[in-house]
Design a protein around this motif. Structure first.
Motif, PDB file in Angstrom:
ATOM      1  N   ALA A 178       0.827  -1.204   0.000  1.00 31.15           N
ATOM      2  CA  ALA A 178       0.000   0.000   0.000  1.00 31.15           C
ATOM      3  C   ALA A 178       0.861   1.254   0.000  1.00 31.15           C
ATOM      4  N   ALA A 179       1.913   1.239   0.810  1.00 34.06           N
ATOM      5  CA  ALA A 179       2.808   2.392   0.878  1.00 34.06           C
ATOM      6  C   ALA A 179       3.481   2.650  -0.468  1.00 34.06           C
ATOM      7  N   GLU A 180       3.911   1.588  -1.130  1.00 29.00           N
ATOM      8  CA  GLU A 180       4.572   1.733  -2.424  1.00 29.00           C
ATOM      9  C   GLU A 180       3.595   2.234  -3.483  1.00 29.00           C
ATOM     10  N   ALA A 181       2.357   1.731  -3.464  1.00 31.62           N
ATOM     11  CA  ALA A 181       1.339   2.169  -4.421  1.00 31.62           C
ATOM     12  C   ALA A 181       1.045   3.655  -4.248  1.00 31.62           C
ATOM     13  N   MET A 182       0.946   4.106  -2.998  1.00 26.69           N
ATOM     14  CA  MET A 182       0.670   5.519  -2.751  1.00 26.69           C
ATOM     15  C   MET A 182       1.860   6.383  -3.144  1.00 26.69           C
ATOM     16  N   ARG A 183       3.076   5.949  -2.841  1.00 27.40           N
ATOM     17  CA  ARG A 183       4.257   6.708  -3.243  1.00 27.40           C
ATOM     18  C   ARG A 183       4.327   6.864  -4.759  1.00 27.40           C
ATOM     19  N   GLU A 184       4.029   5.794  -5.461  1.00 26.92           N
ATOM     20  CA  GLU A 184       4.066   5.822  -6.917  1.00 26.92           C
ATOM     21  C   GLU A 184       3.040   6.802  -7.457  1.00 26.92           C
ATOM     22  N   HIS A 185       1.856   6.808  -6.850  1.00 25.47           N
ATOM     23  CA  HIS A 185       0.821   7.723  -7.322  1.00 25.47           C
ATOM     24  C   HIS A 185       1.193   9.181  -7.038  1.00 25.47           C
ATOM     25  N   LEU A 186       1.662   9.455  -5.834  1.00 21.79           N
ATOM     26  CA  LEU A 186       1.979  10.832  -5.447  1.00 21.79           C
ATOM     27  C   LEU A 186       3.165  11.390  -6.232  1.00 21.79           C
ATOM     28  N   ARG A 187       3.976  10.504  -6.770  1.00 25.51           N
ATOM     29  CA  ARG A 187       5.171  10.936  -7.488  1.00 25.51           C
ATOM     30  C   ARG A 187       4.830  11.828  -8.674  1.00 25.51           C
ATOM     31  N   THR A 188       3.701  11.611  -9.320  1.00 27.78           N
ATOM     32  CA  THR A 188       3.340  12.376 -10.510  1.00 27.78           C
ATOM     33  C   THR A 188       2.097  13.242 -10.312  1.00 27.78           C
ATOM     34  N   ASP A 189       1.547  13.275  -9.090  1.00 29.51           N
ATOM     35  CA  ASP A 189       0.366  14.097  -8.825  1.00 29.51           C
ATOM     36  C   ASP A 189       0.713  15.580  -8.917  1.00 29.51           C
ATOM     37  N   LYS A 190      -0.191  16.366  -9.515  1.00 30.47           N
ATOM     38  CA  LYS A 190      -0.036  17.814  -9.617  1.00 30.47           C
ATOM     39  C   LYS A 190      -1.298  18.481  -9.072  1.00 30.47           C
ATOM     40  N   TYR A 191      -1.105  19.586  -8.326  1.00 28.84           N
ATOM     41  CA  TYR A 191      -2.233  20.260  -7.700  1.00 28.84           C
ATOM     42  C   TYR A 191      -2.249  21.740  -8.058  1.00 28.84           C
ATOM     43  N   LEU A 192      -3.423  22.354  -7.948  1.00 32.89           N
ATOM     44  CA  LEU A 192      -3.568  23.781  -8.148  1.00 32.89           C
ATOM     45  C   LEU A 192      -3.120  24.542  -6.903  1.00 32.89           C
ATOM     46  N   THR A 193      -2.621  25.757  -7.098  1.00 28.04           N
ATOM     47  CA  THR A 193      -2.472  26.681  -5.986  1.00 28.04           C
ATOM     48  C   THR A 193      -3.823  27.354  -5.761  1.00 28.04           C
ATOM     49  N   LEU A 194      -3.954  28.057  -4.646  1.00 28.58           N
ATOM     50  CA  LEU A 194      -5.223  28.710  -4.350  1.00 28.58           C
ATOM     51  C   LEU A 194      -5.562  29.770  -5.386  1.00 28.58           C
ATOM     52  N   SER A 195      -4.575  30.532  -5.823  1.00 22.78           N
ATOM     53  CA  SER A 195      -4.844  31.572  -6.824  1.00 22.78           C
ATOM     54  C   SER A 195      -5.235  30.955  -8.163  1.00 22.78           C
ATOM     55  N   GLN A 196      -4.622  29.838  -8.532  1.00 22.72           N
ATOM     56  CA  GLN A 196      -5.007  29.148  -9.768  1.00 22.72           C
ATOM     57  C   GLN A 196      -6.432  28.619  -9.669  1.00 22.72           C
ATOM     58  N   ALA A 197      -6.774  28.056  -8.525  1.00 20.76           N
ATOM     59  CA  ALA A 197      -8.123  27.535  -8.320  1.00 20.76           C
ATOM     60  C   ALA A 197      -9.152  28.660  -8.410  1.00 20.76           C
ATOM     61  N   ARG A 198      -8.863  29.787  -7.779  1.00 21.37           N
ATOM     62  CA  ARG A 198      -9.787  30.924  -7.840  1.00 21.37           C
ATOM     63  C   ARG A 198     -10.016  31.377  -9.275  1.00 21.37           C
ATOM     64  N   LYS A 199      -8.938  31.470 -10.040  1.00 26.77           N
ATOM     65  CA  LYS A 199      -9.047  31.932 -11.424  1.00 26.77           C
ATOM     66  C   LYS A 199      -9.924  30.999 -12.251  1.00 26.77           C
ATOM     67  N   ILE A 200      -9.725  29.700 -12.090  1.00 25.69           N
ATOM     68  CA  ILE A 200     -10.471  28.714 -12.884  1.00 25.69           C
ATOM     69  C   ILE A 200     -11.942  28.691 -12.495  1.00 25.69           C
ATOM     70  N   TYR A 201     -12.202  28.553 -11.195  1.00 30.52           N
ATOM     71  CA  TYR A 201     -13.591  28.367 -10.759  1.00 30.52           C
ATOM     72  C   TYR A 201     -14.410  29.640 -10.859  1.00 30.52           C
ATOM     73  N   GLN A 202     -13.819  30.773 -10.499  1.00 26.78           N
ATOM     74  CA  GLN A 202     -14.597  31.999 -10.522  1.00 26.78           C
ATOM     75  C   GLN A 202     -14.877  32.485 -11.934  1.00 26.78           C
ATOM     76  N   SER A 203     -14.062  32.061 -12.902  1.00 27.17           N
ATOM     77  CA  SER A 203     -14.337  32.412 -14.294  1.00 27.17           C
ATOM     78  C   SER A 203     -15.430  31.540 -14.890  1.00 27.17           C
ATOM     79  N   SER A 204     -15.613  30.339 -14.349  1.00 26.63           N
ATOM     80  CA  SER A 204     -16.618  29.414 -14.882  1.00 26.63           C
ATOM     81  C   SER A 204     -17.891  29.354 -14.048  1.00 26.63           C
TER      82      SER A 204
END
Length: 228
Positions: A178-204
């Motif tokens: 389980a630990a290895e599966a989660m590490r592998e997944h998190l290795r390539t995960d990308k997230y928004l910053t708060l300002s990026q999230a605001r720009k995307i959601y508030q425009s739509s």
């Protein structure tokens, strides 16, 4: 989203599902908050990225029917096994980008820790169209640090995370697989910053309510305007 990335995400979560144990985590910490955002009357709710169905089962107590979709076949299989007593949940394997979402069908659409895997700008118009007038879109997702204030919040979040992990998950032991599966997944995960999230959601989503939460999460709550 390209096919190779979709396949990788599916494979990652297929591995995670086989080793998943329910306990406290940064997502279910906010389940109570998310439930409070639901409309008072819910006939049909869509749960996007339902995983093993933990939140779907909570939704099933508030709605007549829950449509729960996930990309991972193993996640759906585990969800079905854990939800046998809930006859009002429809669990199915689906790529939400390829699924033909019905128009004005849902009283609420909920997604937890899923939209960072998806092209949000492409997805939001489809979700808006799938909501009934007066229905709600409720999203909880992961957040990337972007400034000193975000890093300072870790002085609260990190020790609290340790405390909750120690007290609430003391009997849960993560297997090496389980630990290895989660590490592998998190290795390539990308997230928004708060300002990026605001720009995307508030425009739509006009008048969307976006909120930063302590455990590296943000939420978006939007109510579709009612017909005049």
């Amino acid at each position: 989203m390209n096919e190779s990335l979709t396949q990788k995400i599916r494979n990652d979560f297929d591995c995670i599902a086989l080793n998943e144990q329910e306990g406290w985590n940064h997502n279910n910490h906010y389940h109570r908050f998310l439930l409070k955002q639901l409309p008072s009357q819910c006939k049909t709710v869509l749960d996007i990225g339902c995983g093993t169905g933990e939140f779907s089962r909570l939704l099933a107590k508030r709605a007549d029917k829950v449509i729960a979709r996930d990309l991972s076949p193993n996640m759906i299989e585990v969800a079905k096994q854990r939800s046998k007593q809930y006859t009002n949940i429809d669990f199915q394997v689906a790529d939400i980008l390829q699924w033909d979402i019905p128009t004005e069908e849902f009283d609420a659409i909920v997604s937890i820790a899923t939209v960072h895997h998806l092209p949000v700008e492409q997805l939001l118009p489809n979700l808006k169209a799938a909501l009934k007038p007066g229905a709600k879109l409720i999203i909880l997702d992961l957040l990337e640090h972007e400034n000193l204030g975000d890093k300072l919040s870790d002085f609260i979040a990190v020790p609290l995370n340790w405390f909750f992990q120690t007290t609430k998950n003391r009997d849960i032991k993560m297997s090496p697989e389980a630990a290895e599966a989660m590490r592998e997944h998190l290795r390539t995960d990308k997230y928004l910053t708060l300002s990026q999230a605001r720009k995307i959601y508030q425009s739509s989503l006009r008048k969307a309510k976006l909120r930063k939460h302590l455990f590296w999460r943000y939420s978006v709550v939007w109510e579709k305007p009612k017909l005049c």
